[in-house]
Design an enzyme around this catalytic site. Sequence first.
Site, PDB file in Angstrom:
ATOM      1  N   GLU A 127       0.975  -1.224  -0.040  1.00 23.47           N
ATOM      2  CA  GLU A 127      -0.104   0.025  -0.002  1.00 23.47           C
ATOM      3  C   GLU A 127       1.024   1.325  -0.041  1.00 23.47           C
ATOM      4  O   GLU A 127       0.619   2.232  -0.509  1.00 23.47           O
ATOM      5  CB  GLU A 127      -1.063  -0.059   1.267  1.00 23.47           C
ATOM      6  CG  GLU A 127      -1.801  -1.043   1.095  1.00 23.47           C
ATOM      7  CD  GLU A 127      -2.717  -1.287   2.426  1.00 23.47           C
ATOM      8  OE1 GLU A 127      -3.971  -1.602   2.298  1.00 23.47           O
ATOM      9  OE2 GLU A 127      -2.290  -1.177   3.416  1.00 23.47           O
ATOM     10  N   GLN A 128       2.075   1.146   0.807  1.00 18.71           N
ATOM     11  CA  GLN A 128       2.838   2.462   0.781  1.00 18.71           C
ATOM     12  C   GLN A 128       3.449   2.501  -0.459  1.00 18.71           C
ATOM     13  O   GLN A 128       3.510   3.958  -0.930  1.00 18.71           O
ATOM     14  CB  GLN A 128       3.854   1.886   1.875  1.00 18.71           C
ATOM     15  CG  GLN A 128       4.697   3.319   2.178  1.00 18.71           C
ATOM     16  CD  GLN A 128       3.920   4.323   2.897  1.00 18.71           C
ATOM     17  OE1 GLN A 128       2.984   4.049   3.676  1.00 18.71           O
ATOM     18  NE2 GLN A 128       4.367   5.743   2.645  1.00 18.71           N
TER      19      GLN A 128
ATOM     20  N   ALA B 182       6.472   8.696   2.498  1.00 15.53           N
ATOM     21  CA  ALA B 182       7.786   8.051   2.399  1.00 15.53           C
ATOM     22  C   ALA B 182       7.571   6.711   1.379  1.00 15.53           C
ATOM     23  O   ALA B 182       6.588   6.171   1.061  1.00 15.53           O
ATOM     24  CB  ALA B 182       7.654   7.722   3.803  1.00 15.53           C
TER      25      ALA B 182
ATOM     26  N   HIS C 273       3.746   4.241   9.230  1.00 18.44           N
ATOM     27  CA  HIS C 273       2.357   3.501   9.137  1.00 18.44           C
ATOM     28  C   HIS C 273       2.391   1.926   8.994  1.00 18.44           C
ATOM     29  O   HIS C 273       1.450   1.317   9.227  1.00 18.44           O
ATOM     30  CB  HIS C 273       1.600   4.094   7.871  1.00 18.44           C
ATOM     31  CG  HIS C 273       1.031   5.337   8.271  1.00 18.44           C
ATOM     32  ND1 HIS C 273      -0.047   5.708   9.041  1.00 18.44           N
ATOM     33  CD2 HIS C 273       1.577   6.611   7.877  1.00 18.44           C
ATOM     34  CE1 HIS C 273      -0.327   6.882   9.064  1.00 18.44           C
ATOM     35  NE2 HIS C 273       0.720   7.535   8.390  1.00 18.44           N
TER      36      HIS C 273
ATOM     37  N   ASP D  83      -3.409   8.945  11.165  1.00 15.41           N
ATOM     38  CA  ASP D  83      -3.627  10.286  10.370  1.00 15.41           C
ATOM     39  C   ASP D  83      -4.864  10.505  10.637  1.00 15.41           C
ATOM     40  O   ASP D  83      -5.877   9.932  10.727  1.00 15.41           O
ATOM     41  CB  ASP D  83      -3.364  10.095   8.928  1.00 15.41           C
ATOM     42  CG  ASP D  83      -2.083   9.776   8.452  1.00 15.41           C
ATOM     43  OD1 ASP D  83      -1.105  10.159   9.232  1.00 15.41           O
ATOM     44  OD2 ASP D  83      -1.656   9.601   7.306  1.00 15.41           O
TER      45      ASP D  83
ATOM     46  N   GLU E 115       3.393  17.858   9.487  1.00 11.34           N
ATOM     47  CA  GLU E 115       2.563  17.048   9.160  1.00 11.34           C
ATOM     48  C   GLU E 115       1.621  17.073  10.526  1.00 11.34           C
ATOM     49  O   GLU E 115       1.588  16.200  11.322  1.00 11.34           O
ATOM     50  CB  GLU E 115       2.806  15.498   8.739  1.00 11.34           C
ATOM     51  CG  GLU E 115       2.994  15.352   7.509  1.00 11.34           C
ATOM     52  CD  GLU E 115       3.362  13.891   6.865  1.00 11.34           C
ATOM     53  OE1 GLU E 115       2.804  13.133   7.719  1.00 11.34           O
ATOM     54  OE2 GLU E 115       3.543  13.738   5.826  1.00 11.34           O
TER      55      GLU E 115
ATOM     56  N   TRP F 140      -1.262  16.377  11.204  1.00  8.30           N
ATOM     57  CA  TRP F 140      -2.402  15.357  11.295  1.00  8.30           C
ATOM     58  C   TRP F 140      -1.707  13.909  11.543  1.00  8.30           C
ATOM     59  O   TRP F 140      -2.441  13.137  11.790  1.00  8.30           O
ATOM     60  CB  TRP F 140      -2.944  15.154   9.801  1.00  8.30           C
ATOM     61  CG  TRP F 140      -1.826  14.940   8.742  1.00  8.30           C
ATOM     62  CD1 TRP F 140      -1.593  13.430   8.654  1.00  8.30           C
ATOM     63  CD2 TRP F 140      -1.372  15.673   7.795  1.00  8.30           C
ATOM     64  NE1 TRP F 140      -0.695  13.730   7.334  1.00  8.30           N
ATOM     65  CE2 TRP F 140      -0.759  15.229   7.031  1.00  8.30           C
ATOM     66  CE3 TRP F 140      -1.382  17.104   7.750  1.00  8.30           C
ATOM     67  CZ2 TRP F 140       0.156  15.626   6.056  1.00  8.30           C
ATOM     68  CZ3 TRP F 140      -0.355  17.716   6.722  1.00  8.30           C
ATOM     69  CH2 TRP F 140       0.227  16.857   5.879  1.00  8.30           C
ATOM     70  N   HIS F 141      -0.579  13.729  11.722  1.00  7.59           N
ATOM     71  CA  HIS F 141       0.222  12.444  11.737  1.00  7.59           C
ATOM     72  C   HIS F 141       0.677  12.221  13.079  1.00  7.59           C
ATOM     73  O   HIS F 141       1.477  12.933  13.551  1.00  7.59           O
ATOM     74  CB  HIS F 141       1.302  12.441  10.749  1.00  7.59           C
ATOM     75  CG  HIS F 141       1.973  11.042  10.939  1.00  7.59           C
ATOM     76  ND1 HIS F 141       2.171   9.764  10.152  1.00  7.59           N
ATOM     77  CD2 HIS F 141       3.182  10.708  11.779  1.00  7.59           C
ATOM     78  CE1 HIS F 141       2.963   8.973  10.478  1.00  7.59           C
ATOM     79  NE2 HIS F 141       3.308   9.289  11.433  1.00  7.59           N
TER      80      HIS F 141
HETATM   81 ZN   LIG Z   1       0.574   9.603   8.443  1.00  9.05          ZN
END
Ligand SMILES: [Zn+2]
Length: 392
Positions: free
Chosen positions: A172-173, A193, A200, A207, A254, A256-257
Amino acid sequence: MSYSSRGRKVRRRRKTLNIRNLIILIAGCVVTILLFVLLVHGAVRLISKGIGALSELGGDDSSISSGVSEGTSGESSEVSEPPVSWTTVEMTEADERSGDLILVNAAHEYTSEPEDMTILYGNKPNSYGLKVAEMYLKTPALNALNEMMDAFQASSGISSTLVTSTYRTAEEQQELYEADIAATGGSGSGEVAQAGHSEHHTGYAVDLMYSSPTGYAYLDGTGSYAWFNENCYQYGYIVRYTADKQAITGIVSEPWHLRYVGPVHAEAIQRGDYCLEEYIDMIKLHDSTNPYSFVSGSGETYLIYYVPGEGATTQVPVQVGRSYEVSGTNEGGFIVTIPTSSTGTTDSQPAADGVSGTSEPGVSGVSGVSGVSGAAADGTSDGSGSSGSASN
Ligand SMILES: [Zn+2]
């Protein structure tokens, strides 16, 4: 009349007789009790003198004499704190890549797969929403997220915050990374990344988005949502990528992370204004003989120190009789955390979580009662038992 008056006299005499008897009886009782107390006191003094003499004669059983002095004199100040003794727990190379302090960035690839994850759907309160049904987090990270989102809702009245990303597979990444490269014409946004280098993968990162008039947007750390910057540490989370640490993390801001590192380290990171890279570097200056001493807001003192990995197995020093948590760092070592008020638990409580390096809450330590070798044996056996099942 005279008959009745005579009867009264007789009754009066009986009464005075009864009172005299009662006084004699009470006096007898008091004397008996006094004699008994004196007897017992004398006996106890004799016994303690005898044991004291025995221990002076070279008896090595100091626990007996300390026990007696505690019991008779009641002077607890005489019983000093036992000196801290050390034992070790054996950690594996895989344990170096496991635990809530693992560092994952461009330089440190995450090559494991997290275990002990919980699906968010069906295991969360109504204080936030999910982008999709299939989302997983490490169980302690999810429990902390639930508490944090409940607290945010209670504080702000907002329950529309959306969890948009949690655990991601490397595949997925990779898709996200390639999409980001394509969308930016090959340069990349600096937010995505490469596969293997995203937090993650670990199940410790989340997130968050908020509902805006134009749809959902990533948290920007302002307005009501500044609450997260200020309070997430109380739940074990840190805002992992901030603008002022971009040169170190390699990731743009970020807000949100959020990354779970556990409440103790989140508070230490927040108060010290570290990013995770800096925090681990700082802890690396402290070994078990010179631990970093952190006093939390709740008043507990934690000893925190670094132990470099030694290959296939590493003997990590821990204190006998105190609970501990050991986390791998994913950069070649371990970080041990010891709450100094802890007194450990009984032998029947497994130390599996601490030993396996998952550093989850509820970790129990080795028991000081059974001695160093017993404690070490317990720790080792628990460790090997659990590390077989844990591979993250
Ligand atoms: Zn994130």
